[in-house]
Scaffold this motif. Structure first.
Motif, PDB file in Angstrom:
ATOM      1  N   THR A 131      31.386  31.465  34.560  1.00 38.99           N
ATOM      2  CA  THR A 131      31.926  32.244  35.669  1.00 38.99           C
ATOM      3  C   THR A 131      33.357  32.645  35.349  1.00 38.99           C
ATOM      4  O   THR A 131      34.058  31.960  34.599  1.00 38.99           O
ATOM      5  CB  THR A 131      31.902  31.461  36.993  1.00 38.99           C
ATOM      6  OG1 THR A 131      32.689  30.299  36.855  1.00 38.99           O
ATOM      7  CG2 THR A 131      30.482  31.109  37.407  1.00 38.99           C
ATOM      8  N   MET A 132      33.776  33.747  35.919  1.00 38.26           N
ATOM      9  CA  MET A 132      35.125  34.264  35.670  1.00 38.26           C
ATOM     10  C   MET A 132      36.197  33.267  36.105  1.00 38.26           C
ATOM     11  O   MET A 132      37.195  33.096  35.408  1.00 38.26           O
ATOM     12  CB  MET A 132      35.326  35.597  36.395  1.00 38.26           C
ATOM     13  CG  MET A 132      34.531  36.731  35.836  1.00 38.26           C
ATOM     14  SD  MET A 132      34.963  38.244  36.723  1.00 38.26           S
ATOM     15  CE  MET A 132      33.553  39.262  36.354  1.00 38.26           C
ATOM     16  N   ALA A 133      35.999  32.626  37.245  1.00 33.27           N
ATOM     17  CA  ALA A 133      37.013  31.714  37.777  1.00 33.27           C
ATOM     18  C   ALA A 133      37.193  30.478  36.899  1.00 33.27           C
ATOM     19  O   ALA A 133      38.273  29.892  36.872  1.00 33.27           O
ATOM     20  CB  ALA A 133      36.652  31.298  39.195  1.00 33.27           C
ATOM     21  N   ASN A 134      36.146  30.094  36.175  1.00 33.60           N
ATOM     22  CA  ASN A 134      36.190  28.864  35.380  1.00 33.60           C
ATOM     23  C   ASN A 134      36.335  29.112  33.885  1.00 33.60           C
ATOM     24  O   ASN A 134      36.231  28.161  33.104  1.00 33.60           O
ATOM     25  CB  ASN A 134      34.930  28.036  35.633  1.00 33.60           C
ATOM     26  CG  ASN A 134      34.839  27.569  37.067  1.00 33.60           C
ATOM     27  OD1 ASN A 134      35.852  27.290  37.697  1.00 33.60           O
ATOM     28  ND2 ASN A 134      33.636  27.502  37.592  1.00 33.60           N
ATOM     29  N   LEU A 177      30.991  37.090  37.772  1.00 32.55           N
ATOM     30  CA  LEU A 177      31.945  36.884  38.861  1.00 32.55           C
ATOM     31  C   LEU A 177      31.532  35.680  39.714  1.00 32.55           C
ATOM     32  O   LEU A 177      32.369  34.914  40.157  1.00 32.55           O
ATOM     33  CB  LEU A 177      32.039  38.146  39.725  1.00 32.55           C
ATOM     34  CG  LEU A 177      33.052  38.137  40.856  1.00 32.55           C
ATOM     35  CD1 LEU A 177      34.462  37.857  40.351  1.00 32.55           C
ATOM     36  CD2 LEU A 177      33.018  39.470  41.599  1.00 32.55           C
ATOM     37  N   GLU A 210      38.637  35.967  35.962  1.00 30.55           N
ATOM     38  CA  GLU A 210      38.773  36.477  37.330  1.00 30.55           C
ATOM     39  C   GLU A 210      40.122  37.179  37.504  1.00 30.55           C
ATOM     40  O   GLU A 210      40.200  38.247  38.125  1.00 30.55           O
ATOM     41  CB  GLU A 210      38.616  35.349  38.340  1.00 30.55           C
ATOM     42  CG  GLU A 210      38.626  35.842  39.770  1.00 30.55           C
ATOM     43  CD  GLU A 210      38.328  34.743  40.766  1.00 30.55           C
ATOM     44  OE1 GLU A 210      37.695  35.048  41.800  1.00 30.55           O
ATOM     45  OE2 GLU A 210      38.725  33.581  40.528  1.00 30.55           O
ATOM     46  N   ASP A 211      41.173  36.613  36.927  1.00 33.61           N
ATOM     47  CA  ASP A 211      42.485  37.264  36.965  1.00 33.61           C
ATOM     48  C   ASP A 211      42.440  38.603  36.229  1.00 33.61           C
ATOM     49  O   ASP A 211      43.012  39.602  36.690  1.00 33.61           O
ATOM     50  CB  ASP A 211      43.551  36.363  36.338  1.00 33.61           C
ATOM     51  CG  ASP A 211      43.750  35.064  37.101  1.00 33.61           C
ATOM     52  OD1 ASP A 211      43.682  35.082  38.341  1.00 33.61           O
ATOM     53  OD2 ASP A 211      43.952  34.020  36.432  1.00 33.61           O
ATOM     54  N   HIS A 217      39.713  40.450  35.713  1.00 30.71           N
ATOM     55  CA  HIS A 217      38.883  41.315  36.563  1.00 30.71           C
ATOM     56  C   HIS A 217      39.740  41.957  37.657  1.00 30.71           C
ATOM     57  O   HIS A 217      39.669  43.170  37.889  1.00 30.71           O
ATOM     58  CB  HIS A 217      37.744  40.486  37.161  1.00 30.71           C
ATOM     59  CG  HIS A 217      37.150  41.004  38.417  1.00 30.71           C
ATOM     60  ND1 HIS A 217      36.276  42.070  38.454  1.00 30.71           N
ATOM     61  CD2 HIS A 217      37.312  40.608  39.719  1.00 30.71           C
ATOM     62  CE1 HIS A 217      35.919  42.303  39.709  1.00 30.71           C
ATOM     63  NE2 HIS A 217      36.533  41.426  40.491  1.00 30.71           N
ATOM     64  N   ASN A 218      40.578  41.140  38.320  1.00 32.13           N
ATOM     65  CA  ASN A 218      41.452  41.670  39.372  1.00 32.13           C
ATOM     66  C   ASN A 218      42.456  42.679  38.813  1.00 32.13           C
ATOM     67  O   ASN A 218      42.726  43.707  39.440  1.00 32.13           O
ATOM     68  CB  ASN A 218      42.180  40.531  40.086  1.00 32.13           C
ATOM     69  CG  ASN A 218      41.240  39.683  40.907  1.00 32.13           C
ATOM     70  OD1 ASN A 218      40.210  40.147  41.379  1.00 32.13           O
ATOM     71  ND2 ASN A 218      41.583  38.411  41.070  1.00 32.13           N
ATOM     72  N   LYS A 272      38.711  30.706  30.866  1.00 32.38           N
ATOM     73  CA  LYS A 272      40.013  31.251  30.464  1.00 32.38           C
ATOM     74  C   LYS A 272      39.818  32.253  29.324  1.00 32.38           C
ATOM     75  O   LYS A 272      38.920  32.112  28.492  1.00 32.38           O
ATOM     76  CB  LYS A 272      40.952  30.136  30.037  1.00 32.38           C
ATOM     77  CG  LYS A 272      41.318  29.221  31.205  1.00 32.38           C
ATOM     78  CD  LYS A 272      42.460  28.318  30.844  1.00 32.38           C
ATOM     79  CE  LYS A 272      42.832  27.428  31.995  1.00 32.38           C
ATOM     80  NZ  LYS A 272      43.515  28.099  33.069  1.00 32.38           N
ATOM     81  N   GLU A 320      45.146  32.827  31.370  1.00 30.70           N
ATOM     82  CA  GLU A 320      44.634  33.272  32.666  1.00 30.70           C
ATOM     83  C   GLU A 320      43.104  33.314  32.609  1.00 30.70           C
ATOM     84  O   GLU A 320      42.503  33.341  31.540  1.00 30.70           O
ATOM     85  CB  GLU A 320      45.177  34.659  33.026  1.00 30.70           C
ATOM     86  CG  GLU A 320      46.671  34.683  33.272  1.00 30.70           C
ATOM     87  CD  GLU A 320      47.095  33.943  34.533  1.00 30.70           C
ATOM     88  OE1 GLU A 320      46.273  33.759  35.453  1.00 30.70           O
ATOM     89  OE2 GLU A 320      48.275  33.564  34.599  1.00 30.70           O
ATOM     90  N   THR A 321      42.480  33.355  33.767  1.00 30.85           N
ATOM     91  CA  THR A 321      41.022  33.373  33.832  1.00 30.85           C
ATOM     92  C   THR A 321      40.490  34.805  33.745  1.00 30.85           C
ATOM     93  O   THR A 321      41.222  35.780  33.953  1.00 30.85           O
ATOM     94  CB  THR A 321      40.515  32.746  35.137  1.00 30.85           C
ATOM     95  OG1 THR A 321      40.921  33.588  36.234  1.00 30.85           O
ATOM     96  CG2 THR A 321      41.022  31.323  35.306  1.00 30.85           C
TER      97      THR A 321
END
Length: 173
Positions: A75-78, A63, A28-29, A31-32, A80, A25-26
């Motif tokens: 970045t969090m989205a990119n 983020l 960003e996942d 973080h959420n 893993k 998972e990233t």
């Protein structure tokens, strides 16, 4: 594989969450998952920082994209989780809401096989309640609060603009 984390809030009280999440998972996942586990709305800017055993902040995982070229950060989205964390690199610092500076230390506590029937990310355990305000770091010398110091002796009438009563040469340089 499943990463099991202990996410500890910088607080005078014992406030932490144990979270499981899949290794691919990233951030960003993750973080959420953290914002949901601690009851934040998740609307504020946040960053993870790779960390060593002394919890010193190293490379940032932001983020949002913050720069270009050599100044660009991950970045969090990119990014893993398993591209940054491993059995040898287990520590992160996480800061949520740069205006309030909610600060967390995160340790990868275990790497395990996924369990059938569990949806990830998974909040395994929650300890403590979030305070109304984040903990302010205190950088106060112990000598400032020694037995020989009395806060009542502070001179409230000190005039920083009046050099006449001070014991130094104003033009010493």
């Amino acid at each position: 594989m499943i990463y099991r984390f202990r996410v500890i809030l910088n607080s005078q009280d014992e406030v932490f969450r144990d979270i499981e999440i899949e290794e691919n998972e990233t951030f960003e996942d993750f973080h959420n998952a953290i914002t949901q586990a601690f009851g934040f709305e998740g609307l504020e800017v946040a960053s993870f920082y790779e960390s060593n055993e002394e919890w010193e902040q190293k490379k940032e995982i932001a983020l949002f994209e913050m720069g270009e070229g050599e100044d660009a950060v991950k970045t969090m989205a990119n990014t893993k989780l398993n591209h940054v964390l491993s059995a040898d690199h287990r520590n992160l610092v996480y800061i949520y809401d740069f205006m309030s500076m909610w600060t967390f230390i995160i340790e990868l506590a275990d790497i395990a096989e996924p369990e059938i029937g569990i949806l990830y990310p998974n909040l395994m355990f929650a300890q403590g309640e979030i305070p109304l305000e984040p903990q302010d770091p205190e950088f106060v010398s112990e000598s400032m609060h020694g037995d020989d110091q009395d806060d009542d002796n502070f001179d409230d009438e000190f005039d920083a603009e009046n050099y006449d009563d001070l014991d130094f040469d104003e033009h010493w340089n």
